[in-house]
Design a protein around this motif. Structure first.
Motif: not given
Length: 834
Positions: A427-429, A432, A463, A466-467, A579, A581
Motif C-alpha cells: 500500500t501507499q502508506e 512511505q 504507487s 505517488e508515495a 495505488p 491504500t
C-alpha cells in the motif's frame, strides 16, 4: 382500509389469526442454538472446501446459497403459515433429522460436480460451468432451506419471544463459526462435517416427543449413523486438477514430507524432481557459470504453491549472481538490509553470499517462520547466523515502531501471494514508511509480475511515484528505476536521485544478464536495446501497428507516458492504476467496470486473480433478481388482504436496510481486523463470532422493550450511529497506533471495540419482528425472507464498493442505512408511542 399516513403497517387481522397460543418457548431455545451452530458451521466448512478444491473467491457462492435457502424458507412460511403451525411439533422433530441427511448428501453431491472455473474464460465452454454452478445450488439448497424453516418456524410459533429466539439463533451461529475454526486444527478440511452432525443429533433428541422413546431413539440413531457414514465414505473431495499442487502430487516417486492443518490453510510439503526454487534468472545464466535454480521442497497452501524450502544448509548460492533480485546488493555492498519475506528461507544465504553486514528478516506467516527458524531442517541453521535477526512480525507495524534505518529494504518476490494480509506491504502508506526508513543512498526494492499483464508493474511504479509525492519530493521520477526479465520486474526506489555512477553499474548488470531497463527519468525508445520484447496488448483492438525495425517494450512505453509525457494517461488507461491504500488494499483489483464489455470479449486474457471481481458482479446480479422475487411474490399474494402501500413500503425498506447494513459493517470490521492482526483468518473468526455473540445479547436485551419498541430502537441507534461516525473518522489511525502490540492484546481490543456496536446491531431486527407480532404475524416470515435476501446482495455489493471506493465509503453507507432504519421503523399505531 388503513389511512395512508397511519403508522400501522397492515390492516388489523382478526384475533383468531393474530393470537397464537404461546407454548413454553424455552424448550426450543437449546435446539434452536444447536441447529444454528450446525448451519453456520457447515457454511464455514464449505468455504474451506472451496478454498482447497477450487479457489477461495468462489466461496462467495456459498454465502449466496445459504441466504437463498434462508430467504426461500421465509417466503414459504409466509405463504403457508397455518400449515406449518399445525404440524410444528412433528416438524421440529423431523427437520434436524432431514438436516443430517441433506448435509451429508449435499456435501457428497458437491464433491461430484466437475467445476472448472478456468472455463469461465473460454467463450465456448462457459455455459457448462454455469450449469455446474446451478448444480451447487441444487445440492446445497435443501440443507439451508430446512435450517431457515426451523428458525423461522420458531419465530411464528413464539412471536412474543422473538428477542430471545433471535438471540439464541445468533449465539448459536457464533458458537458454530468459532468452533469450526478450532476444529480446523485437528480435522481434515474435507471431513469437518462429521463434527457438525452430532449437534443435529442432540437437537433431534431435545425436540417434542412425538413418538415413544424407543422409536424416537431408533430413528435418530439410524439417521445419524447413516449420515456419518456418508460424510466419511461418500466423499470424493480432492484438489482441483488445475491447482498448482495437482501435477507434482501425481509425479511418479513423489513423497509427501509433511502435512499441517490450520485455519489459515491446509499445508503440504512435497519432494520430487520437479520441485525447484522459483527464481527469476538470466536467460544466459549458463554463461555466468550457474547451473540453474537449486532443487528444493515444494510448500503448498490449500493446493496453491506458497514457495520452496531448502533441502539442506549446504546450498550452492552461485545462482545469485544471475538473479533479477540482486541488483540493489551490487549497488550497495556491505548493506544493512531489511528483508520483507524470506522466500522460504532461501533469501538468508543469498544475502549472506552478497556480503551484507547485518540483516533483519521478517517472516509474518507463523508456519513459514517455524520452518525457516528450525535449525534442524529446511536449511534453518542459517537463522543462527550472528548477523541475522529473524522475526515473526508484520512489515508495517515493525517499520512504524522501529527507529532503525537500512541501506536496502527488499520485498520478497513471493511475499505478496503468501498471505492476504501481506498486500498491506504494497500500500501507499507502507511504501512511505519504508522510504522513511532508508539511509541516505538507500534503496527500496519492490517486485511485481509481468507474466500475464504488465499492469501490475505499472501500478507499482505509480504507487511508488505517488508515495514520494506525498512525502514532499518534487522530482519523484529521478528516484525511480524499473527493470525486468521476460517474466518479472523490479521497481527500485532510491532515497536520493539516481547517480551516474549507479546508473553505469545498472546498465552493466542488465546488459550482462539480458535484463531490460523499462524506466528511468529520460528514457526513450532508442535508449536501450530490448532483450525480452513485450508487444503491446489491446483489449479494444485500437493498438498502433509497429514498424518492423521498432523494438517492442510496451512496459517502457506505458511507463514513460504514465510518469512523464501524458498527465491523463492514468485516468484513460484501460485498467485502474490507482495505488493501493490501507483503506483500499487491493493490489490485484485493476478492473474498471466501465470497460466490462471489452473485458468479457477478451476474458481469456484476464489473470485469475482478477476473476474474483467478476464473480462478485455475477453474484450481485443474481442476488438482486432473487431479492425481487422474494419482494414481489408475498406482496402479490397478500394484496388481497388490503395492504396499504406506504406503510408496507416502509416495512420492506426497514428489513431490507437491516440486511444490507449489518453485513456492510461486519465486512468492514473483518477487513480492519485483518489490518490490525495481520491475519485475515483470525480476523474473520473473531469478528464473526464477536458480532454474532454480542448481537445475540443485544437481541435478548431488546425483549425489555416489547411494550415500547420505539424506545428500544432509540437506544440501539444511540449505540450504532455515534460508533459508526467515530469509526469512520478514527479507526484507521487508531489501528495503526496499535499495530506494534502483541496479538493477544490486539485481539482483545478488537473484541472490545466491536462489542457496543454489535450489541446495538442485534436490537433492530428483533424489535421490528416484535412489532409485526402486534400487527400481522403472517408477515414475520416475509421479514425474515427479506432480511436474508438483502443479506445475499450485501456480500458481493460490499466487496465491489470496497474495491472501487474503499472501506470508509462502505462504513459511511452502513451509517446512512441505519438512519433509514430509524426513519422506517414499522411501529404499531396503538403501541410504543414515545
Amino acid at each position: 382500509m388503513t389511512p395512508l399516513g397511519s403508522s400501522c403497517i397492515f390492516k388489523e387481522p382478526p384475533d383468531n389469526v393474530r393470537m397464537i397460543p404461546q407454548k413454553n418457548h424455552k424448550t426450543s431455545l437449546l435446539p434452536l442454538l444447536l441447529v444454528s451452530a450446525a448451519s453456520l458451521g457447515f457454511e464455514v466448512s464449505l468455504t474451506r472446501y472451496f478454498s482447497i478444491a477450487s479457489w477461495s473467491e468462489y466461496g462467495y457462492w456459498i454465502i449466496s446459497i445459504v441466504m437463498v435457502g434462508l430467504s426461500v424458507s421465509g417466503l414459504v412460511l409466509s405463504l403457508s403459515k397455518d400449515f406449518f403451525l399445525k404440524h410444528s411439533s412433528l416438524l421440529f422433530f423431523l427437520i434436524p433429522l432431514a438436516l443430517m441427511v441433506t448435509a451429508s448428501l449435499g456435501f457428497y453431491g458437491t464433491t461430484l460436480i466437475a467445476f472448472n472455473p478456468l472455463e469461465f474464460q473460454n467463450h465456448e465452454l462457459w455455459q457448462d460451468q454455469l450449469w455446474n454452478v446451478g448444480k451447487y445450488y441444487l445440492v446445497l439448497f435443501p440443507f439451508f432451506f430446512l435450517s431457515g424453516l426451523y428458525i423461522g418456524l420458531n419465530f411464528i410459533l413464539y412471536p412474543r419471544f422473538i428477542s430471545q429466539l433471535y438471540a439464541f439463533d445468533l449465539i448459536g451461529g457464533a458458537i458454530g463459526s468459532l468452533g469450526m475454526v478450532g476444529l480446523m486444527f485437528v480435522i481434515h478440511p474435507f471431513y469437518l462435517l462429521t463434527a457438525l452432525l452430532p449437534l443435529l443429533f442432540i437437537a433431534a433428541f431435545l425436540t417434542p416427543k412425538v413418538f415413544s422413546l424407543p422409536i424416537r431413539t431408533g430413528i435418530i440413531l439410524f439417521i445419524f449413523l447413516i449420515s456419518e457414514v456418508c460424510a466419511l465414505y461418500l466423499n470424493e473431495a480432492d484438489f482441483c486438477q488445475y491447482k498448482a499442487i495437482y501435477p507434482p502430487l501425481h509425479v511418479e516417486g513423489n513423497q509427501v514430507i509433511e502435512k499441517k492443518l490450520s485455519p489459515r490453510g491446509f499445508y503440504w510439503i512435497l519432494d520430487n524432481f520437479t520441485e525447484r526454487l522459483d527464481i527469476d534468472l538470466s536467460n544466459n545464466y549458463s554463461l555466468l557459470g550457474v547451473d540453474g535454480p537449486p532443487v528444493a521442497y515444494g510448500l503448498y497452501q490449500d493446493g496453491n504453491r506458497l514457495g520452496a524450502l531448502p533441502k539442506s544448509d549446504r546450498l550452492d548460492t552461485t545462482y545469485v549472481k544471475a538473479s533479477l533480485d540482486t541488483l540493489p546488493y551490487l549497488l550497495r555492498p556491505g548493506a544493512q538490509t531489511l528483508l520483507i519475506g524470506t522466500r522460504g528461507g532461501f533469501k538468508l544465504p543469498e544475502v549472506f553470499s552478497m556480503g551484507t553486514s547485518r540483516t533483519v528478516a521478517l517472516e509474518p506467516d507463523p508456519l513459514l517462520y517455524s520452518l525457516v527458524s528450525n535449525p534442524q531442517k529446511y536449511g534453518g541453521a542459517w537463522s543462527l547466523n550472528s548477523h541475522l535477526t529473524l522475526l515473526n512480525e508484520k512489515p508495517l507495524p515493525y517499520v512504524k515502531s522501529s527507529e532503525e534505518t537500512f541501506d536496502i529494504i527488499d520485498l520478497s518476490s513471493e511475499f505478496l501471494d503468501q498471505g492476504e494480509s501481506n498486500r498491506l506491504a504494497f500500500t501507499q502508506e507502507a511504501l512511505q514508511e519504508d522510504f522513511r526508513h532508508l539511509k541516505p543512498g538507500g534503496i527500496l526494492s519492490i517486485p511485481s509480475s509481468i507474466r500475464e499483464l504488465t499492469v501490475y508493474s505499472l501500478k507499482t511504479l505509480e504507487s511508488a511515484k505517488e508515495a514520494l509525492q506525498k512525502l514532499g519530493l518534487s522530482d519523484p521520477e529521478n528516484h525511480l528505476l524499473l527493470y525486468r526479465s521476460a517474466w518479472n520486474s523490479r521497481v527500485l526506489v532510491f532515497k536520493d536521485p539516481i547517480q551516474p555512477t549507479d546508473f553505469k553499474k545498472i546498465r552493466s548488470f542488465c546488459s550482462d544478464r539480458s535484463f531490460d531497463i523499462s524506466y528511468y527519468s529520460g528514457i526513450s525508445a532508442k535508449s536501450n536495446e530490448v532483450w525480452n520484447e513485450i508487444p503491446p496488448l489491446s483489449f479494444t483492438n485500437s493498438q498502433r501497428k509497429l514498424k518492423s525495425f521498432e523494438s517492442q517494450d510496451s512496459l517502457r512505453d506505458d511507463s514513460l507516458r504514465l510518469l512523464e509525457t501524458n498527465p491523463f494517461f492514468r485516468d484513460n488507461y484501460f485498467f485502474n492504476l490507482t495505488p493501493s491504500t490501507l483503506d483500499r488494499p487491493f493490489f490485484y483489483s485493476v478492473i474498471r467496470l466501465a470497460n466490462l464489455g471489452s473485458l468479457l470479449r477478451r476474458l481469456a486474457l484476464i489473470p485469475r486473480e482478477e476473476i474474483g471481481y467478476l464473480v462478485n458482479l455475477a453474484v450481485l446480479i443474481q442476488s438482486i433478481l432473487f431479492a425481487l422475487v422474494i419482494l414481489l411474490i408475498p406482496w402479490a399474494v397478500h394484496s388481497r388482504k388490503e395492504i396499504t402501500v406506504f406503510p408496507t413500503a416502509k416495512f420492506l425498506i426497514y428489513f431490507a436496510s437491516l440486511g444490507l447494513a449489518f453485513l456492510f459493517i461486519e465486512l468492514h470490521f473483518i477487513e480492519k481486523g485483518s489490518l490490525l492482526l495481520g491475519d485475515k483468518t483470525l480476523s474473520f473468526s473473531l469478528v464473526l463470532a464477536g458480532m454474532l455473540l454480542f448481537s445475540g445479547l443485544g437481541s435478548w436485551f431488546s425483549g425489555r422493550y416489547i411494550q415500547n419498541p420505539r424506545q428500544g430502537l432509540r437506544l440501539s441507534m444511540m449505540l450504532i450511529l455515534p460508533w459508526l461516525f467515530l469509526a469512520f473518522s478514527f479507526i484507521d489511525p487508531l489501528f495503526i497506533q496499535l499495530l506494534s502490540l502483541n496479538t493477544l492484546i490486539k485481539s482483545a481490543t478488537l473484541i472490545l471495540l466491536l462489542a457496543p456496536v454489535a450489541f446495538g446491531l442485534g436490537m433492530p431486527f428483533s424489535l421490528g419482528l416484535g412489532t409485526l407480532e402486534k400487527t400481522n404475524i403472517a408477515f414475520i416470515p416475509w421479514a425474515w425472507a427479506l432480511n436474508g435476501a438483502f443479506s445475499v446482495i450485501a456480500t458481493p455489493l460490499a466487496n465491489l464498493i470496497a474495491v472501487s471506493w474503499g472501506y470508509s465509503r462502505l462504513l459511511g453507507l452502513g451509517l446512512l442505512l441505519y438512519v433509514v432504519v430509524w426513519l422506517t421503523f414499522p411501529q404499531h399505531s396503538n403501541k410504543g408511542k414515545s
